[in-house]
Structures are given as C-alpha cells and as structure tokens.
Motif scaffolding. Structure first.
Motif, PDB file in Angstrom:
ATOM      1  N   ALA A   1      -4.555  -1.866   4.056  1.00 16.23           N
ATOM      2  CA  ALA A   1      -3.852  -2.209   2.819  1.00 16.23           C
ATOM      3  C   ALA A   1      -2.787  -3.266   3.065  1.00 16.23           C
ATOM      4  CB  ALA A   1      -3.225  -0.956   2.213  1.00 16.23           C
ATOM      5  N   VAL A   2      -2.014  -3.114   4.139  1.00 16.60           N
ATOM      6  CA  VAL A   2      -0.986  -4.103   4.461  1.00 16.60           C
ATOM      7  C   VAL A   2      -1.629  -5.465   4.728  1.00 16.60           C
ATOM      8  CG1 VAL A   2       0.785  -4.766   6.144  1.00 16.60           C
ATOM      9  CG2 VAL A   2       0.692  -2.417   5.298  1.00 16.60           C
ATOM     10  N   GLY A   3      -2.766  -5.461   5.413  1.00 14.77           N
ATOM     11  CA  GLY A   3      -3.472  -6.716   5.663  1.00 14.77           C
ATOM     12  C   GLY A   3      -3.921  -7.375   4.374  1.00 14.77           C
ATOM     13  N   ASN A   4      -4.428  -6.573   3.433  1.00  9.02           N
ATOM     14  CA  ASN A   4      -4.815  -7.104   2.133  1.00  9.02           C
ATOM     15  C   ASN A   4      -3.625  -7.710   1.409  1.00  9.02           C
ATOM     16  OD1 ASN A   4      -7.708  -6.396   0.718  1.00  9.02           O
ATOM     17  ND2 ASN A   4      -7.310  -5.063   2.464  1.00  9.02           N
ATOM     18  N   LEU A   5      -2.489  -7.030   1.442  1.00  5.22           N
ATOM     19  CA  LEU A   5      -1.286  -7.525   0.774  1.00  5.22           C
ATOM     20  C   LEU A   5      -0.828  -8.848   1.382  1.00  5.22           C
ATOM     21  CD1 LEU A   5       0.605  -4.128   0.497  1.00  5.22           C
ATOM     22  CD2 LEU A   5      -0.346  -5.442  -1.414  1.00  5.22           C
ATOM     23  N   ARG A   6      -0.857  -8.937   2.689  1.00  7.77           N
ATOM     24  CA  ARG A   6      -0.447 -10.178   3.354  1.00  7.77           C
ATOM     25  C   ARG A   6      -1.413 -11.317   3.053  1.00  7.77           C
ATOM     26  NH1 ARG A   6       1.417  -7.258   9.019  1.00  7.77           N
ATOM     27  NH2 ARG A   6       3.632  -6.990   8.438  1.00  7.77           N
ATOM     28  N   ASP A   7      -2.651 -10.949   2.735  1.00  5.93           N
ATOM     29  CA  ASP A   7      -3.640 -11.969   2.357  1.00  5.93           C
ATOM     30  C   ASP A   7      -3.540 -12.358   0.881  1.00  5.93           C
ATOM     31  OD1 ASP A   7      -4.652 -12.088   4.923  1.00  5.93           O
ATOM     32  OD2 ASP A   7      -6.309 -10.697   4.528  1.00  5.93           O
ATOM     33  N   GLY A   8      -2.570 -11.785   0.179  1.00 12.76           N
ATOM     34  CA  GLY A   8      -2.365 -12.147  -1.212  1.00 12.76           C
ATOM     35  C   GLY A   8      -3.094 -11.291  -2.218  1.00 12.76           C
ATOM     36  N   GLU A   9      -3.601 -10.124  -1.792  1.00  6.54           N
ATOM     37  CA  GLU A   9      -4.325  -9.247  -2.701  1.00  6.54           C
ATOM     38  C   GLU A   9      -3.366  -8.286  -3.420  1.00  6.54           C
ATOM     39  OE1 GLU A   9      -7.492  -9.337  -3.389  1.00  6.54           O
ATOM     40  OE2 GLU A   9      -8.282 -10.629  -1.800  1.00  6.54           O
ATOM     41  N   VAL A  10      -3.837  -7.744  -4.541  1.00 10.95           N
ATOM     42  CA  VAL A  10      -3.127  -6.689  -5.255  1.00 10.95           C
ATOM     43  C   VAL A  10      -3.771  -5.356  -4.874  1.00 10.95           C
ATOM     44  CG1 VAL A  10      -2.524  -5.740  -7.508  1.00 10.95           C
ATOM     45  CG2 VAL A  10      -2.563  -8.217  -7.172  1.00 10.95           C
ATOM     46  N   VAL A  11      -2.954  -4.421  -4.408  1.00 10.60           N
ATOM     47  CA  VAL A  11      -3.448  -3.122  -3.965  1.00 10.60           C
ATOM     48  C   VAL A  11      -2.955  -2.053  -4.935  1.00 10.60           C
ATOM     49  CG1 VAL A  11      -3.338  -1.368  -2.149  1.00 10.60           C
ATOM     50  CG2 VAL A  11      -3.612  -3.781  -1.547  1.00 10.60           C
ATOM     51  N   GLY A  12      -3.873  -1.207  -5.404  1.00  7.90           N
ATOM     52  CA  GLY A  12      -3.533  -0.134  -6.319  1.00  7.90           C
ATOM     53  C   GLY A  12      -3.403   1.193  -5.599  1.00  7.90           C
ATOM     54  N   VAL A  13      -2.339   1.918  -5.921  1.00 12.00           N
ATOM     55  CA  VAL A  13      -2.033   3.182  -5.254  1.00 12.00           C
ATOM     56  C   VAL A  13      -1.645   4.215  -6.309  1.00 12.00           C
ATOM     57  CG1 VAL A  13      -0.503   4.319  -3.600  1.00 12.00           C
ATOM     58  CG2 VAL A  13      -1.213   1.964  -3.206  1.00 12.00           C
ATOM     59  N   PHE A  14      -2.077   5.453  -6.088  1.00 14.27           N
ATOM     60  CA  PHE A  14      -1.608   6.589  -6.880  1.00 14.27           C
ATOM     61  C   PHE A  14      -0.731   7.441  -5.963  1.00 14.27           C
ATOM     62  CE2 PHE A  14      -5.705   5.376  -8.782  1.00 14.27           C
ATOM     63  CZ  PHE A  14      -5.277   5.086 -10.074  1.00 14.27           C
ATOM     64  N   PRO A  15       0.583   7.244  -5.997  1.00 16.83           N
ATOM     65  CA  PRO A  15       1.462   7.885  -5.012  1.00 16.83           C
ATOM     66  C   PRO A  15       1.456   9.408  -5.049  1.00 16.83           C
ATOM     67  CG  PRO A  15       2.604   6.102  -6.152  1.00 16.83           C
ATOM     68  CD  PRO A  15       1.323   6.340  -6.882  1.00 16.83           C
ATOM     69  N   GLU A  16       1.029  10.003  -6.181  1.00 15.63           N
ATOM     70  CA  GLU A  16       0.951  11.468  -6.244  1.00 15.63           C
ATOM     71  C   GLU A  16      -0.198  12.006  -5.390  1.00 15.63           C
ATOM     72  OE1 GLU A  16       1.783  12.731 -10.670  1.00 15.63           O
ATOM     73  OE2 GLU A  16       0.872  10.728 -10.616  1.00 15.63           O
ATOM     74  N   ALA A  17      -1.130  11.118  -5.041  1.00 13.80           N
ATOM     75  CA  ALA A  17      -2.286  11.425  -4.186  1.00 13.80           C
ATOM     76  C   ALA A  17      -3.390  12.187  -4.911  1.00 13.80           C
ATOM     77  CB  ALA A  17      -1.882  12.180  -2.927  1.00 13.80           C
ATOM     78  N   THR A  18      -3.054  13.044  -5.853  1.00 11.47           N
ATOM     79  CA  THR A  18      -4.070  13.768  -6.609  1.00 11.47           C
ATOM     80  C   THR A  18      -3.699  13.740  -8.095  1.00 11.47           C
ATOM     81  OG1 THR A  18      -2.913  15.882  -6.350  1.00 11.47           O
ATOM     82  CG2 THR A  18      -4.585  15.347  -4.711  1.00 11.47           C
ATOM     83  N   ILE A  19      -4.681  14.087  -8.939  1.00  8.37           N
ATOM     84  CA  ILE A  19      -4.447  14.135 -10.380  1.00  8.37           C
ATOM     85  C   ILE A  19      -3.423  15.209 -10.714  1.00  8.37           C
ATOM     86  CG2 ILE A  19      -5.542  14.785 -12.581  1.00  8.37           C
ATOM     87  CD1 ILE A  19      -8.072  13.389 -11.556  1.00  8.37           C
ATOM     88  N   SER A  20      -2.517  14.893 -11.614  1.00  4.98           N
ATOM     89  CA  SER A  20      -1.520  15.851 -12.072  1.00  4.98           C
ATOM     90  C   SER A  20      -2.090  16.674 -13.220  1.00  4.98           C
ATOM     91  CB  SER A  20      -0.248  15.126 -12.536  1.00  4.98           C
ATOM     92  OG  SER A  20       0.634  16.021 -13.172  1.00  4.98           O
ATOM     93  N   ARG A  21      -2.302  17.956 -12.982  1.00  2.00           N
ATOM     94  CA  ARG A  21      -2.828  18.831 -14.038  1.00  2.00           C
ATOM     95  C   ARG A  21      -1.797  19.059 -15.147  1.00  2.00           C
ATOM     96  NH1 ARG A  21      -7.147  22.507 -12.001  1.00  2.00           N
ATOM     97  NH2 ARG A  21      -7.429  22.221  -9.763  1.00  2.00           N
ATOM     98  N   SER A  22      -0.523  18.901 -14.816  1.00  2.00           N
ATOM     99  CA  SER A  22       0.532  19.140 -15.805  1.00  2.00           C
ATOM    100  C   SER A  22       0.798  17.912 -16.661  1.00  2.00           C
ATOM    101  CB  SER A  22       1.827  19.566 -15.109  1.00  2.00           C
ATOM    102  OG  SER A  22       2.346  18.503 -14.330  1.00  2.00           O
ATOM    103  N   PHE A  23       0.226  16.777 -16.274  1.00  2.00           N
ATOM    104  CA  PHE A  23       0.423  15.497 -16.965  1.00  2.00           C
ATOM    105  C   PHE A  23       1.873  15.033 -16.929  1.00  2.00           C
ATOM    106  CE2 PHE A  23      -3.223  17.410 -19.543  1.00  2.00           C
ATOM    107  CZ  PHE A  23      -4.166  16.942 -18.649  1.00  2.00           C
ATOM    108  N   THR A  24       2.593  15.502 -15.909  1.00  2.00           N
ATOM    109  CA  THR A  24       3.899  14.960 -15.558  1.00  2.00           C
ATOM    110  C   THR A  24       3.729  14.284 -14.205  1.00  2.00           C
ATOM    111  OG1 THR A  24       4.566  17.005 -14.450  1.00  2.00           O
ATOM    112  CG2 THR A  24       5.112  16.794 -16.803  1.00  2.00           C
ATOM    113  N   VAL A  25       4.768  13.629 -13.707  1.00  2.00           N
ATOM    114  CA  VAL A  25       4.666  12.942 -12.418  1.00  2.00           C
ATOM    115  C   VAL A  25       5.022  13.914 -11.307  1.00  2.00           C
ATOM    116  CG1 VAL A  25       5.395  10.974 -11.043  1.00  2.00           C
ATOM    117  CG2 VAL A  25       5.277  10.770 -13.536  1.00  2.00           C
TER     118      VAL A  25
END
Length: 243
Positions: free
Chosen positions: A102-126
């Motif tokens: 991912a860091v290599g992609n960023l340095r190459d000028g790419e946009v990287v998408g991340v979901f920092p929660e790692a899994t879906i939130s069943r409560s629909f909060t963060v």
C-alpha cells in the motif's frame, strides 16, 4: 499500470445504479486530489461500500486501490476481478507485506482505500479504528481523507439477507477535508482524529438522509431509534456469542 478490468467494472456498476434508480448524493469530492497519492478512510456498513467509496473518487477521475482480506482474492469469481483492478490483498496473520504494498502504491501516486474498522459495523456506528491508515499516510507523505457512506447497508450487510434488487435506495457519500499526518505524529492520535471526523460525516449523512424510516427500522442505529444492535450488542455478535 494497465487498466483492462477496472473500466468495464465501472461501466457495469453505473448500469446497476441506473437500473435500480439509485439516488446517489456525493458531497466533498473536491477533497480527493486530481493527482498524487492519497488514503481514503471510510466507515464500513455494507459489503458494497468499496463500490461507493470508489464512486466518491470518480469526479477527480481517480481509481481507488482497496485493501481487502485475502479470502476475497481467493474466491473464484471475485479473485480475478480484485487482481485485475490491482487491489491489495491483506493476510491478517501477516499484514506487513500488504502494508508495504500500500505504501508503495501511495508513493507511486495511487489512491488507496481503507476501512479502518476492519470489519462491517453491525451497529451502523463507527467502531474502534486500527492505525494502519494513519501510519501509511505519514510514511508515504500523502493526505488521509475521511469519508462516510450511508444507505448501502440497506442493500447488503452483515447478518441480513441480500437485497440487491431494491430500487430507489438513497446512497450518501460524504468526503471530508484531508488530514496530513507527519512521520513524527502519534498514529493513535491521528487515528482518533480521523475516526472523529468519520463519525461527524456519518452523523451528517444520517441526519440529512432523505428516507425517513419507521423508528424501529433494522437499518437505523439504536441511538436514532432503529432496531440495529447497539455497539455493545454488536461486539457480542462479532465475538460469536450471538446470532
């Protein structure tokens, strides 16, 4: 890199949006840079979120490389698509390689998408967020952009049957001002800032959502009167102690 798979996938996605007459609202697209690397960090309420986070970057004509669990790449259908779109596989038992990719992609000028929660939130909060997005943005010297998606859970989310044929569902995609972490910044503090901004965007999306459901709607968080699990109940479910 050659883009053979991504463009036709986008065409198919837009055809789906039109067929289902989705009411898609994007706000803040100007925060996605037209060139250079960036990390998009979004909340996660649906298996389809990557489609709509990626859609938020389209006004800037950017393609997003998403970090996704290795199992998705191993699937006979999704695997070739994920590899063809140059997404980044994550082995949760050995995440260093994915982080460096991912860091290599960023340095190459790419946009990287991340979901920092790692899994879906069943409560629909963060939920609590991991600090990988903050660390990779700081290491690559790129902006970290908070996002929120809302409405996608009505189509396909954890613990609910798929409803991919549902028509006229409003989808909200909000993009916030970038955070610009420095290498010496505490990644936990940066992560806390980004999580707070994601929650602010999500609160706004929920407040202004055009469909006003019954108070006990399953897709509405408990604190807004819905019947979704509370964060505490969701944690029990995620631990395998509930349905």
């Amino acid at each position: 890199m050659a883009e053979i798979v991504y463009p036709p996938v986008l065409v198919a996605a837009h055809a789906m949006f039109r067929a289902l007459d989705m009411r898609i609202h994007i706000d803040g697209a100007e925060h996605v840079p037209a060139s250079g690397g960036a990390v998009l960090a979004s909340n996660h309420v649906s298996y389809l979120d990557f489609i709509f986070v990626g859609l938020g970057a389209r006004p800037a004509r950017r393609l997003v490389r998403f970090m996704a669990k290795q199992e998705v790449f191993a699937h006979r259908i999704s695997g070739p698509l994920m590899r063809g779109m140059h997404h980044i596989p994550v082995d949760r038992n050995a995440g260093k390689a994915a982080y460096e990719d991912a860091v290599g992609n960023l340095r190459d000028g790419e946009v990287v998408g991340v979901f920092p929660e790692a899994t879906i939130s069943r409560s629909f909060t963060v939920k609590g967020c991991k600090n990988g997005a903050a660390r990779m943005a700081a290491e690559a010297g790129v902006p970290l952009i908070p996002m929120a998606v809302w409405g996608t859970q009505r189509l396909w989310t954890k613990g609910r049957p798929r409803a991919l044929g549902t028509r006229h569902v409003p989808i909200t995609i909000l993009i916030g001002e970038p955070v610009r972490p420095e290498p010496d910044d505490d990644p936990e503090e940066v992560t806390a800032t980004v999580r707070a901004r994601i929650q602010e965007l999500l609160d706004l999306a929920q407040r202004d959502y055009p469909d006003k459901p019954a108070q006990d709607a399953w897709w509405v968080p408990a604190h807004l009167g819905g019947s979704a699990p509370t964060p505490e109940e969701a944690a029990v479910l995620d631990a395998g102690k509930g349905r």
